[in-house]
Design an enzyme around this catalytic site. Structure first.
Site, short mmCIF file in Angstrom:
data_model
loop_
_atom_site.label_atom_id
_atom_site.label_comp_id
_atom_site.label_asym_id
_atom_site.label_seq_id
_atom_site.Cartn_x
_atom_site.Cartn_y
_atom_site.Cartn_z
N GLU A 67 0.82 -1.21 0.00
CA GLU A 67 0.00 0.00 0.00
C GLU A 67 0.86 1.27 0.00
O GLU A 67 0.61 2.20 -0.75
CB GLU A 67 -0.89 -0.03 1.26
CG GLU A 67 -1.55 1.28 1.62
CD GLU A 67 -2.97 1.34 1.11
OE1 GLU A 67 -3.41 0.36 0.50
OE2 GLU A 67 -3.61 2.39 1.31
N ASP A 68 1.89 1.29 0.82
CA ASP A 68 2.61 2.55 1.08
C ASP A 68 4.00 2.67 0.48
O ASP A 68 4.58 3.74 0.50
CB ASP A 68 2.74 2.77 2.60
CG ASP A 68 1.39 2.95 3.27
OD1 ASP A 68 0.42 3.25 2.54
OD2 ASP A 68 1.30 2.78 4.49
#
Ligand code: MN
Length: 565
Positions: A67-68
């Site tokens: 996700e990051d």
């Protein structure tokens, strides 16, 4: 030093994930200013405390990498294998689910089911809950305008989800963490009002506790623990709202908890307590004989105690206590997930038997529940195993039968959209209209004005409403009769005012007569508050049909019964 470093050797998958995540997040910080990786470790430590397997702990460490950071799910699969990649992927995808405020309870319930169904593996849900717990514990660091919505989502979605999984401690923790943000005034009022009462009660508890322990020992019982615990703020506030905000009516403001070695001892202790202090009539709840639908077991009683104060006493074994606090994570998590997965696989092979399996479950389950409402709730949460949940372009969640197609989806949105459907995009890609949808798919329908449904659609649509719409347009009523000849089925339709337990009663009419139900569907019209139940069986002799009709008519709330062969 993190417990993960002391408990796992450097060659373990946990340690590898630890190093990998630390590298991946090395440049990220949280809103609080501390390194982002601290969050990953906290989540993984919680998962470790819950005694989940190493794959879960590793996935918890890695849960925000895709996700990051620049890491892809392929990277995770390459380094850690498919199982961990699958868990991380589930967690990444869960982030895309949008929560909207001011939804009706039914929609919120749908979202909770969606999260479980979409996760495919309960370990994904459990890691997500650990993630949410840490985010709530550090909520003061996120910008003020996002706090309230985040807290509301926690209270409405994740706390009840934890409760359903039997994780009462986590559920209560999440609710308590959310409370000051979801209802600041209520929280402030409670703090002001209850602090002294809590202190008084705890002082009182300190006086009574040794008396309980002494009497138990005198009667030959060696309790594992006698505790007094204050009721949680969030649940206390909810209870006050139901009781005219009157603290005197809350008997479990501080409750005693007696933990003993065996079930027999639980009942012995109940006897000892009642000999000592008179019980309040009608307040003995035996959740050992009749567990709650989430598995909770304990005996609760309310007694007139020292100085005629009314207090609640809970009695349970250590095992029950562990389960009450930890639920699914306590005894169930990993093995059960595994066996569930294999069960699911064998089920897909026997499509039409799904309803039968469900009926079987139903009769096994009803033995455990005497409270119909609890039972129905449990039933509904299990039933979604045969449903999928897909998204509209507006992020609304639509639930459909398993193996449903874009045409089923189109008819659920609107009859005209169904009729004029010429194609579909699933996750932005064009697919054939008999494409099999999966939970989490984002579905867009392409329509063409003046287009008519084709008879061919009946081969692949799965929902009854889509079938009905197509048939009525085709105006070919003979279709049903043709099907009947091929499969020798007949159909009953029962309209009922949606009383508690009516579905169970209906199905047991058939079960008692040893009739196999080959298809069952129940649709509830929430506005009119009645349900239509459609049941198909093999074609039955007239005498049996009459017996069925007679029995169905006797069921409370039945409004109308029709059948056709
Ligand atoms: Mn996270």
């Amino acid at each position: 030093m993190s417990v993960l470093l002391t408990q796992f050797d450097p060659e373990s998958v946990v340690r590898k994930a630890y190093d990998f995540a630390e590298m991946a997040h090395k440049d990220d910080t949280r809103e609080s200013g501390e390194p982002y990786f601290v969050h990953c470790v906290k989540v993984a430590e919680t998962v470790y405390e819950w005694k989940l397997d190493q794959a879960s702990i590793a996935a918890a460490l890695l849960h925000d990498t895709v996700e990051d950071t620049a890491i892809t799910n392929k990277d995770i699969a390459n380094y850690f294998g498919n199982e961990i990649a699958f868990l991380v992927d589930g967690l990444t995808k869960l982030e895309t689910i949008k929560y909207q405020e001011n939804k009706e309870e039914a929609e919120i319930e749908n979202l909770r089911r969606f999260i479980i169904s979409f996760s495919k593996d309960l370990r994904v849900v459990l890691i997500k809950l650990a993630d949410r717990l840490h985010n709530m514990q550090t909520l003061q660091h996120i910008p003020r305008e996002r706090r309230e919505k985040f807290a509301l989502e926690t209270a409405e979605i994740y706390a009840p989800l934890a409760y359903r999984l039997g994780m009462q401690k986590l559920s209560g923790d999440l609710e308590d963490l959310a409370f000051p943000y979801t209802d600041p005034e209520g929280y402030a009022w409670l703090m002001k009002t209850v602090t002294d009462s809590y202190k008084d009660r705890l002082r009182y508890a300190d006086r009574v506790r040794p008396m309980i322990a002494k009497h138990l020992v005198k009667s030959g019982i060696k309790p594992i623990a006698v505790d007094a615990r204050a009721k949680r703020y969030s649940s206390l506030y909810k209870k006050l709202l139901r009781n005219e905000m009157n603290l005197d009516k809350i008997y479990d403001l501080v409750a005693f908890r007696i933990i003993v070695n065996s079930i027999e001892e639980c009942y012995t202790v109940l006897g000892i307590v009642h000999k000592l202090w008179a019980p309040l009539p009608g307040r003995i709840k035996d959740y050992i004989a009749r567990p709650k639908s989430n598995g909770y077991q304990s005996i609760h009683t309310t007694v007139f105690c020292v100085d005629s104060k009314i207090i609640e006493i809970q009695i349970r074994t250590e095992e029950m206590h562990e389960e009450a606090e930890m639920g699914i994570a306590a005894h169930w998590a990993y093995q059960q997930v595994k066996s569930d997965a294999s069960k699911k696989a064998s089920w897909t092979g026997v499509k039409n038997k799904i309803e039968l399996a469900w009926i079987e479950q139903l009769s096994n389950w009803q033995k455990h529940f005497t409270d119909q409402e609890e039972f129905m709730r449990a039933l509904k949460t299990d039933f979604f195993k045969e449903r999928i949940f897909v998204l509209t372009p507006h992020n609304d969640i639509i639930d459909l039968p398993i193996h449903a197609t874009p045409v089923d989806f189109a008819y659920r949105i609107h009859t005209d959209i169904g009729n004029q459907c010429v194609g579909a995009r699933v996750n932005k890609k064009i697919v054939p209209i008999d494409y099999e949808l999966k939970s989490g798919d984002l579905v867009e329908i392409i329509t063409h004005k003046g287009k008519k449904p084709s008879e061919d659609w009946l081969r692949f649509v799965k929902s009854e409403s889509a079938k009905d719409h197509i048939k009525s347009i085709l105006n070919k009523k003979s279709r049903f009769f043709k099907e009947k000849v091929e499969t020798q089925l007949m159909e009953f339709k029962i309209i009922n005012t949606d009383e508690n337990g009516f579905l169970k009663e209906i199905t047991s009419v058939f079960a008692d007569l040893r009739i196999n139900i080959v298809y069952l569907q129940s649709q509830t019209d929430h506005r009119k508050e009645f349900s239509t139940v459609t049941i198909r069986t093999e074609v039955l002799p007239d005498a049996k049909i009459q017996k069925i009709l007679l029995k169905l008519k006797k069921i409370q709330g039945t409004k109308e019964i029709t059948y056709r062969t």
